[in-house]
Motif scaffolding. Structure first.
Motif: not given
Lengths: 561, 314
Positions: A51-59
């Protein structure tokens, strides 16, 4: 077979993916068969972390419509209010991964490419100056990535961009990111639907205007239409080879972020997720996670800590707006083909290392093969230095197996030249100027670019107006070190005639920084290499920036607080 | 008839007069480093071209970064400043490139880079001690005394002060020798049961060793006969000044002076800004960062060794 490159692009067959059908994959659980005994444990990215990681990084967003908004801050206080408004709209790894899994699941179940799922996503990234203004100079200075702190404009000449202030690619002439028009916040909006995209962009810009932010520049990106879908403007399929990120979605057996298809019994199962897709520890892309060991293809190394604590699981972003001069590229191809007595499509494909469809020269040296291009388990399965062995795959229902010709050793670069773009920036099994192939894993980036502008490739008798229009690529990539990844690839390999191996510049993205900026490639022929001079440049940088995509919690708790 | 009749000196240097026994001596030294045939994997081999004839199918130039990878990547991947600071110690300059920095008032004014081997200077000194003294005086300082190089009238001391604390002429790092480089190349033909480079153990943390091992091993697996290309030696292949700026931000001029060897195959090069420019090396910025060490330049130097692959006859 047509050999004229323009005609080939006009008649380009749409790449048909291998029609897998009737496969059920769980969107929540794993596949126990993907486990490898004795493998080093990989980190679990549970719901809270995802929930904390931005989605354009992964995936990665990987949407057909994307809009890039480059803002300058007005008042820091107002910008913080805007950030707090924006945060709930930011798409996390959890959201994007769930969508990707559902999409893939439905696609495989139904045997169709587009099962009709739609989404609109938003991500955000900050320059060094933005972080200094929003969180304090001490926090910005705590980022030990010096290139990030310096910014793209200051590193531009080192990347081989023109040093002549009159040159279009000189930083002073950029549409964004130059010394006078550096963007501080980059917002990326992505959607399956152009109307949904426009609606979200409107809302964001309206709110930003109210927050006294200045929209310095914006760029709409769009996947090329029809049979060019997924291709870049020179006509080649792009984005086939991406690193496979290690890590788990849950502790359920086989529940990996990057699906694993190589059979555990395969001697290279520890290296590849699927044939040709090398596995890389997540710390190469997310700050503060376990990284790739500098000496090993498989082992991890401790996480870095050279950044503020709140930045953990964020990622550096490199954005470069690249103009592509398609007529210049085509003219060079035509001239070179005439000089060499070779078909244009072959010459063009040897510059890239793949045929227009994306089929690798290493597997089909004589002619394009759209069926191979559409086979995700085969189109990236090749080495350069030695014969490529068949990959042992886990049972994949509906997949008949890789029956395409195997890649044969090409040590001297006779088939896929040393200068070929895909060989330059991803040497795979080949030793480089930094030694062992494991070092190459330290250089990998997550590419998230998208074309902009109307295509010229494949257009019969284009009008002057069409020819004159701007077109190119919004190059975007993520990594945990700008200097050791993006800058390394650009500066050390693409721009060099001798690194990682002798043979010339990367003719697609490489630049010769020194005047008169002419590049060379040593084109392999049966009679020995023929040196071709690339007097014109067909890729020109016109803007961009270095940014940092923080964890979502830090946008509210630190930057927007 | 063998492929070559005599191994030439590195860079075809002519430090001794034509006809000097030194050239035969050097040939014997190099020949002594190479076995007649070293069998390798896949039917390949490494061989002595002064003992066999050979048809070359291709030459291959193996290049690597001059700055130690072990410092930049393995030991200090998060602290580039520390890597560069440590790199000033010649005992850590292990990529077959050594350098020495001159500073004035804390600023770098000159950096000398060499790929010359102690092997060559020891052999030259054995035949022509006076010439060695003369070269030291030309390259390092007129103050060099015979006794500094030949203590107590004995043999040449490669670790003399003019090649260590007061200057640089050739390698002093323990494993930077021609014999080590030739041994590395020769010993790389056997890759056991490896079928590709992923099957090879990771090996050294340097750039040079895996580069040579993997490239030679790969060619050997193809059943090729391999040897080093003439003139056998380690060279500076080139330097990349892209984005190097003067204090006013404009691109730097050509401040390189090749003292030994040639462009593309350099043995000794000096980097210093001509006095008329009004600034020194330490005022130059690479990618916006001032040069504080020789290592920051060494990162942009490429070292090479050349090999030939083909089929041996007889």
């Amino acid at each position: 077979m047509k050999t004229d490159f323009v005609a080939v692009l006009q008649d380009l067959a749409e790449v048909r993916e291998v029609p897998l059908k009737g496969i059920k994959i769980s969107s929540t659980g794993g596949e126990p068969g993907a486990e490898m005994a004795d493998a080093e444990a990989e980190p679990v990215y549970g719901p809270r972390v995802r929930d904390d990681i931005q989605g354009n990084i992964i995936p990665g967003f990987n949407k057909d419509h994307q809009h890039f908004l480059f803002f300058k801050l007005g008042s820091a206080k107002a910008a913080r209010v805007w950030l707090r408004w924006l945060t709930p709209r930011i798409s996390s790894m959890d959201e994007v991964l769930a969508f990707v899994r559902a999409h893939r699941s439905l696609r495989l179940k139904l045997g169709v490419r587009e099962p009709g799922l739609k989404a609109t996503w938003v991500n955000v990234a900050f320059s060094y100056e933005a972080i200094a203004k929003l969180a304090g100079r001490d926090q910005a200075d705590a980022f030990d990535e010096r290139s990030f702190r310096q910014g793209l404009a200051e590193r531009s000449a080192h990347l081989g961009d023109p040093e002549d202030p009159n040159a279009p690619g000189h930083r002073a002439n950029w549409v964004v990111g130059g010394p006078e028009n550096e963007a501080e916040i980059l917002v990326i909006v992505a959607s399956d639907d152009s109307d949904d995209l426009a609606e979200m962009v409107d809302v964001i810009t309206q709110e930003a205007t109210q927050a006294r932010m200045e929209l310095v520049f914006e760029q709409l990106g769009r996947t090329l239409p029809g049979s060019l879908r997924g291709h870049e403007h020179f006509g080649f399929k792009d984005g086939i080879s991406q690193p496979g990120i290690r890590g788990r979605v849950s502790s359920a057996p086989g529940d990996f972020i990057t699906p694993r298809y190589v059979n555990a019994a395969d001697p290279h199962a520890g290296i590849f997720a699927k044939p040709g897709q090398m596995l890389v520890w997540p710390g190469q892309f997310l700050l503060g996670e376990r990284r790739q060991n500098t000496e090993s293809m498989t082992a991890s190394a401790p996480a870095a800590s050279n950044f503020p604590k709140w930045a953990r699981r964020g990622s550096y972003v490199v954005c470069r707006r690249l103009l592509q001069d398609v007529p210049a590229f085509l003219q060079f191809v035509a001239d070179a083909a005439a000089t060499l007595g070779l078909p244009e499509v072959r010459v063009a494909s040897m510059l890239v290392g793949r045929w227009p469809s994306g089929a690798p020269l290493m597997r089909v040296p004589d002619a394009d093969d759209p069926v191979l291009a559409g086979d995700e388990f085969a189109n990236n399965h090749f080495l350069f230095d030695d014969d490529t062995r068949p990959s042992g795959l886990r049972p994949i229902p509906g997949y008949a197996g890789d029956s395409h010709p195997a890649a044969r050793a090409d040590v001297l670069g006779a088939v896929c030249p040393h200068f070929a773009h895909i060989r330059k920036v991803n040497p795979r099994d080949v030793a480089t100027d930094l030694g062992k192939p494991a070092d190459g894993l330290l250089r990998m980036i997550l590419r998230r670019g998208i074309p902009f502008g109307s295509p010229l490739a494949g257009v019969k008798k284009p009008s002057r107006k069409l020819v004159a229009q701007e077109r190119g690529l919004v190059f975007l990539c993520y990594g945990s070190s700008i200097e050791d990844q993006f800058e390394f690839l650009t500066r050390r390999w693409a721009n060099s005639t001798i690194q990682p191996n002798l043979g010339g510049h990367d003719p697609i993205i490489g630049q010769e920084g020194r005047e008169p900026r002419a590049r060379v490639v040593d084109f392999p022929t049966p009679a020995g290499p023929v040196r071709l001079h690339l007097k014109r440049e067909w890729v020109t940088v016109t803007g961009g920036g270095y940014f940092f995509a923080p964890p979502i919690s830090a946008i509210t708790d630190v930057l927007g607080s | 008839m063998p492929f070559i009749t005599r191994f030439d000196t590195p860079g075809s240097l002519r430090d001794a007069p034509e006809g000097s026994p030194f050239y035969g001596r050097w040939h014997r030294y190099v020949a002594g480093l190479i076995a007649r045939i070293t069998p390798g994997s896949g039917g390949g081999e490494f061989f002595d071209p002064s003992e066999s004839d050979f048809t070359a199918a291709a030459t291959r130039t193996l290049v690597w970064m001059g700055f130690p990878r072990d410092l930049m990547v393995t030991r200090h991947r998060d602290d580039r400043d520390r890597a560069f600071a440590d790199g000033e110690d010649r005992s850590l300059q292990e990529e077959y490139l050594e350098w020495r920095v001159t500073k004035k008032r804390g600023k770098v004014t000159k950096v000398v880079f060499v790929t010359e081997t102690p092997d060559y200077w020891i052999e030259l000194a054995a035949e022509h001690p006076d010439r060695v003294l003369q070269l030291y005086r030309e390259l390092v300082s007129p103050a060099v005394a015979r006794g500094d190089l030949f203590p107590s009238g004995g043999p040449y001391d490669p670790f003399n002060q003019w090649n260590t604390t007061k200057g640089i002429v050739h390698y002093v790092q323990r494993i930077n020798t021609l014999s080590a480089a030739v041994g590395l190349a020769q010993g790389s033909v056997n890759t056991g049961s490896a079928r590709d480079n992923f099957d090879i153990p990771p090996g050294d943390q340097t750039s040079a060793d895996p580069r040579v091992q993997l490239d030679i091993g790969t060619l050997s697996r193809k059943g090729l006969s391999l040897t080093l290309a003439e003139p056998v030696g380690l060279y500076i292949a080139g330097w990349d000044e892209t984005g190097w700026a003067k204090p006013d931000g404009s691109p730097v001029g050509n401040y390189w002076t090749i003292r030994r060897g040639a462009p593309g195959a350099t043995l000794r090069v000096e980097y210093a800004v001509p006095s008329g420019e009004g600034f020194v090396v330490g005022d130059i910025r690479i990618g916006g960062r001032p040069i504080r060490t020789g290592g920051e330049i060494a990162e942009h130097l490429t070292v090479m060794i050349r090999g030939a692959a083909g089929s041996r006859r007889g």
